[in-house]
Scaffold this active site. Sequence first.
Site, mmCIF file in Angstrom:
data_model
loop_
_atom_site.group_PDB
_atom_site.id
_atom_site.type_symbol
_atom_site.label_atom_id
_atom_site.label_comp_id
_atom_site.label_asym_id
_atom_site.label_seq_id
_atom_site.Cartn_x
_atom_site.Cartn_y
_atom_site.Cartn_z
ATOM 1 N N GLU A 97 -4.957 -1.281 9.413
ATOM 2 C CA GLU A 97 -6.270 -1.675 8.912
ATOM 3 C C GLU A 97 -7.406 -1.487 9.930
ATOM 4 O O GLU A 97 -8.027 -2.463 10.373
ATOM 5 C CB GLU A 97 -6.217 -3.123 8.432
ATOM 6 C CG GLU A 97 -5.250 -3.308 7.268
ATOM 7 C CD GLU A 97 -5.147 -4.744 6.769
ATOM 8 O OE1 GLU A 97 -5.707 -5.649 7.426
ATOM 9 O OE2 GLU A 97 -4.498 -4.959 5.723
ATOM 10 N N GLU B 255 0.679 -1.847 2.067
ATOM 11 C CA GLU B 255 0.750 -3.289 1.816
ATOM 12 C C GLU B 255 0.210 -3.556 0.425
ATOM 13 O O GLU B 255 -0.867 -3.086 0.065
ATOM 14 C CB GLU B 255 -0.072 -4.096 2.828
ATOM 15 C CG GLU B 255 0.547 -4.218 4.199
ATOM 16 C CD GLU B 255 -0.251 -5.163 5.098
ATOM 17 O OE1 GLU B 255 -1.042 -5.989 4.558
ATOM 18 O OE2 GLU B 255 -0.110 -5.065 6.324
#
Length: 265
Positions: free
Chosen positions: A67, A193
């Site tokens: 991320e 995810e």
Amino acid sequence: RIAQVAAKYDILVMMACHRLFVDSWPGNGLWYDQQRMPESRVLDSWTMIAQKLCGQWNVFAVDLQNEPHASSWGKKHQTDWNLAAERLGNHVLSVCSRWLVMVEGVGYTPGAAGLDDPAEGIWWGGNLAGARTAPVILQDQTKLVYSPHAYGPSVYMQKYFEVPEFPSNMPAIWDKHFSFVQQLTRQPIVVGELGGKYEGKDQEWQDWALGFMKERGMGLFYFCLNPDSDDTGGMFLRDWTTLDTGKMALLANFPGTDVARVRAG
């Protein structure tokens, strides 16, 4: 040692840079820190990992950075993650040419060329819009996998979860954020995810999401196994023993990798 034990149970392992420092979360949102972890040290770390684990059969991939939400994509900035992913990915492949290279998306500030408005409801890691004009190019494109992150209402109630037409509005949103990349670049997508409490509106969203990914031929790493994630829960309940039967039924309908069969040829 962990990878070796996992191999005994036919469990595949992906190495991921989840944070730059053990004492820093979520960090600066970049793949480097100019003072404590310049890119040269990041490259050295990947060299060490690749040299140590390339020969371990069940280690199959690397996720270059979790991320990178403060990075840009395709904006001609020093913080352009797409160019960094090329440098890091090619470096890893120069040491271990068999590994897959997973590349996540960025966030909303500074975001990507074509998608940098916080009001769009962009998840950290879920913004691949820059790949429309600045796709990642590796020395071996067969090793590139785009790996966005996406979550549902139990993590944060984005505005698009609250409209009357939900979840039929979701394909257009995902296509704008990341799912377009599969058809445009001909590279695979494995969502790195995705998960949630699997109740109420979140259950409705997960049912839609896995159906959409199955139809589009996308892969998935479901988040998560452990039950102590407050906003998603886990595949185990709080006793760390009992499986969440709803989540298991959901995942049973999603294609998986039969590792033992693959090993047997």
